[in-house]
Design an enzyme around this catalytic site. Structure first.
Site, PDB file in Angstrom:
ATOM      1  N   VAL A   1      48.053  61.746  15.497  1.00 57.99           N
ATOM      2  CA  VAL A   1      48.539  62.937  14.945  1.00 57.99           C
ATOM      3  C   VAL A   1      49.581  62.762  13.870  1.00 57.99           C
ATOM      4  O   VAL A   1      49.614  63.346  12.833  1.00 57.99           O
ATOM      5  CB  VAL A   1      48.889  63.759  16.131  1.00 57.99           C
TER       6      VAL A   1
ATOM      7  N   ARG B   1      57.418  52.371  17.157  1.00 52.17           N
ATOM      8  CA  ARG B   1      58.002  51.239  18.308  1.00 52.17           C
ATOM      9  C   ARG B   1      57.856  49.955  17.418  1.00 52.17           C
ATOM     10  O   ARG B   1      58.514  48.859  17.780  1.00 52.17           O
ATOM     11  CB  ARG B   1      57.264  51.232  19.366  1.00 52.17           C
TER      12      ARG B   1
ATOM     13  N   GLU C   1      53.506  75.395  18.004  1.00 47.19           N
ATOM     14  CA  GLU C   1      51.851  75.759  18.101  1.00 47.19           C
ATOM     15  C   GLU C   1      50.945  74.751  18.540  1.00 47.19           C
ATOM     16  O   GLU C   1      50.122  75.218  19.272  1.00 47.19           O
ATOM     17  CB  GLU C   1      51.568  76.335  16.691  1.00 47.19           C
TER      18      GLU C   1
ATOM     19  N   VAL D   1      49.859  73.807  22.554  1.00 50.34           N
ATOM     20  CA  VAL D   1      49.055  74.496  23.404  1.00 50.34           C
ATOM     21  C   VAL D   1      47.462  74.228  23.272  1.00 50.34           C
ATOM     22  O   VAL D   1      46.599  73.921  24.300  1.00 50.34           O
ATOM     23  CB  VAL D   1      49.317  76.218  23.476  1.00 50.34           C
TER      24      VAL D   1
ATOM     25  N   GLY E   1      45.728  72.876  20.168  1.00 48.69           N
ATOM     26  CA  GLY E   1      45.579  72.148  18.962  1.00 48.69           C
ATOM     27  C   GLY E   1      45.508  73.044  17.747  1.00 48.69           C
ATOM     28  O   GLY E   1      46.433  73.614  17.436  1.00 48.69           O
TER      29      GLY E   1
ATOM     30  N   ILE F   1      43.845  75.642  17.174  1.00 49.34           N
ATOM     31  CA  ILE F   1      43.755  77.323  17.581  1.00 49.34           C
ATOM     32  C   ILE F   1      45.174  77.847  17.418  1.00 49.34           C
ATOM     33  O   ILE F   1      45.897  77.613  18.098  1.00 49.34           O
ATOM     34  CB  ILE F   1      43.051  77.543  18.850  1.00 49.34           C
TER      35      ILE F   1
ATOM     36  N   GLY G   1      35.624  58.581  22.922  1.00 48.63           N
ATOM     37  CA  GLY G   1      36.809  58.884  22.395  1.00 48.63           C
ATOM     38  C   GLY G   1      37.199  60.294  22.955  1.00 48.63           C
ATOM     39  O   GLY G   1      38.570  60.739  22.497  1.00 48.63           O
TER      40      GLY G   1
ATOM     41  N   ASP H   1      47.642  68.294  32.083  1.00 49.46           N
ATOM     42  CA  ASP H   1      47.581  68.932  30.793  1.00 49.46           C
ATOM     43  C   ASP H   1      47.481  70.276  30.630  1.00 49.46           C
ATOM     44  O   ASP H   1      48.224  70.913  29.939  1.00 49.46           O
ATOM     45  CB  ASP H   1      46.656  68.098  29.920  1.00 49.46           C
TER      46      ASP H   1
ATOM     47  N   LYS I   1      50.028  73.638  29.426  1.00 45.55           N
ATOM     48  CA  LYS I   1      49.889  74.779  28.493  1.00 45.55           C
ATOM     49  C   LYS I   1      50.025  75.827  29.287  1.00 45.55           C
ATOM     50  O   LYS I   1      50.455  76.928  28.658  1.00 45.55           O
ATOM     51  CB  LYS I   1      48.418  74.435  28.009  1.00 45.55           C
TER      52      LYS I   1
END
Length: 452
Positions: free
Chosen positions: A30, A61, A143, A146, A148, A150, A201, A215, A219
């Site tokens: 990202v 890192r 934003e 929650v 991606g 959307i 993936g 996860d 959210k």
């Protein structure tokens, strides 16, 4: 004859825009996409914001890794604390609770606004971030935390700020949706579908946060806090994952004209105790005709039900580098624009402070799957137990199994029962009885039914 002044006839001087210093924490999938978009769209972003974005550093890192042309080695640093102290805007995409929390608090204490995609941090300790933003007069945008790409946070806390949201229901985790969709399409087991998701993936090497529902619960915590103007923490969200969903469950749901999805549900509940709120995540059966039933692969979809606006649906890619970076850049434009104008964006709204309703006090319809002895009176015994706790049966499906019990004398049967709406506590009590009787050999699954 009058002459025009030199200034009126000469070309206007190019506009000189102020510069905002941007620090990026994290350069994974990202973070790299965020830096690419800033580099490629720099001119457009500058005009939308009214200031140029100058990336002054990227905290990582390991500075020895080649991260591509949009992450110059000269920007890399292993000292994020020093980096955030010199920034006007901090973009956090490193994830985790610490050191992300400490770094964001430090950034805000030095006057930087923050854009984060860190759902776990917001769900677990968003209060400290909100309070720091208020104390130091800076912005906190999230934003991308929650769903991606959307747009969901902004509609809930801004577009619907004048409305009264009753319920938010949706699929907010792409990994689990891909797995359940693969199980539905191919008849694969959970383990087989997960392995395929990892190969493609869609699932991490360690998929625990996704498949256990953590996860989605994070959210749900964020959405409930925004929708109901109350602080809802991660620990307030009832959470069940999909690891126990079997191929048999998938087949049973298809037989009933339903589909299994991992749902995040936050809603207002009015009962004799007054108005309370519920936040929960669990796999549930929904009718095949429900719009969420057709959400396939790793896509997300969310329904919002509000008093004035009615029903709204949001659909799109809920994860991935580019989609998530798109949501982050939208927040960057908002936060940077506020900074240029000298204002601040939306603040935390928690005036309502509604109580959470315990799961036991909710009413749900259920599907339960039992392995039982195949003998006269078994169905009557099961029905009697359910009836004794105020649970009425909607449908029953019985199937004789080939194998016998351990003694080799009694044939076995599988019974699938769907119920009308009943108290969660009543279902729990019924299951306790089933667990203690010799008639029911195993409780194979318990799933809720939603969307009816």
């Amino acid at each position: 004859m009058s002459q025009s002044s030199p200034s009126s006839s000469s070309p206007s001087a190019p506009q000189v825009l102020p510069v905002l210093r941007v620090a990026v924490l994290g350069a994974g999938t990202v973070g790299t996409e965020v830096l690419r978009l800033i580099s490629q769209q720099g001119e457009d972003l500058a005009h939308r914001i009214g200031a140029r974005l100058d990336v002054v550093g990227v905290a990582v890192r390991d500075t020895t890794l080649d991260r591509g042309e949009h992450v110059p080695a000269a920007l890399l640093t292993t000292d994020p604390s020093a980096l955030v102290r010199e920034a006007d805007l901090v973009i956090e995409v490193m994830g985790g609770i610490e050191p992300a929390r400490s770094l964001l608090l430090e950034a805000m204490s030095h006057g930087a606004s923050v854009v984060t995609a860190n759902k776990a941090l917001l769900a677990q300790d968003g209060s400290s971030l909100y309070e720091a933003a208020d104390t130091h007069g800076v912005d906190l945008y999230f934003e991308a935390a929650v769903a991606g790409a959307i747009p969901l946070v902004r509609p809930v806390r801004e577009s619907l700020a004048g409305d009264r949201i009753q319920r938010v229901l949706g699929i907010v985790n792409g990994t689990t949706n891909y797995i359940l969709d693969a199980m539905t399409r191919s008849g694969a087991s959970f383990e087989e579908a997960l392995a395929t998701a990892q190969e493609l993936g869609y699932a991490e090497a360690d998929p625990t946060a996704d498949v256990q529902g953590h996860d989605a619960a994070a959210k749900a915590s964020i959405l409930a806090s925004l929708a109901f103007h109350s602080r809802v923490r991660l620990s307030d969200v009832h959470c069940e994952g999909i690891t126990d969903v079997s191929a048999q469950d998938i087949a049973a749901s298809a037989r009933m004209g339903r589909t299994i999805k991992l749902l995040s549900i936050v809603e207002r509940v009015q009962d004799e105790s007054g108005e309370r709120i519920s936040a929960r995540v669990y796999p549930a059966l929904i009718p095949d005709g429900h719009p969420l039933a057709s959400v396939s692969e790793a896509y997300n979809a969310v329904f919002i039900e509000a008093d004035a606006a009615g029903s709204l649906m949001f659909y799109g890619q809920g994860a991935g580098g580019a989609p998530t970076a798109s949501a982050i850049l939208g927040d960057v434009v908002s936060a940077a624009s506020q900074r240029v104008r000298g204002g601040v964006g939306p603040r935390e709204s928690r005036y309502a402070e509604l109580d959470l309703i315990p799961l036991d006090d909710l009413r749900n319809a259920f599907y339960i799957s039992l392995t039982v002895q195949d003998r006269p009176g078994v169905l009557a015994e099961i029905a009697g137990t359910l009836s004794g706790y105020g649970i009425s049966i909607s449908t029953i499906h019985q199937e004789l199994l080939d194998q016998q019990d351990d003694g080799g004398e009694q044939a076995l049967a599988h019974i699938g029962i769907s119920t009308h709406r009943a108290l969660e506590s009543a279902m729990t009590s019924s299951l306790d009885v089933f667990s203690s009787t010799s008639t029911v050999l195993s409780i194979d699954s318990v799933l809720r039914i939603e969307g009816e």
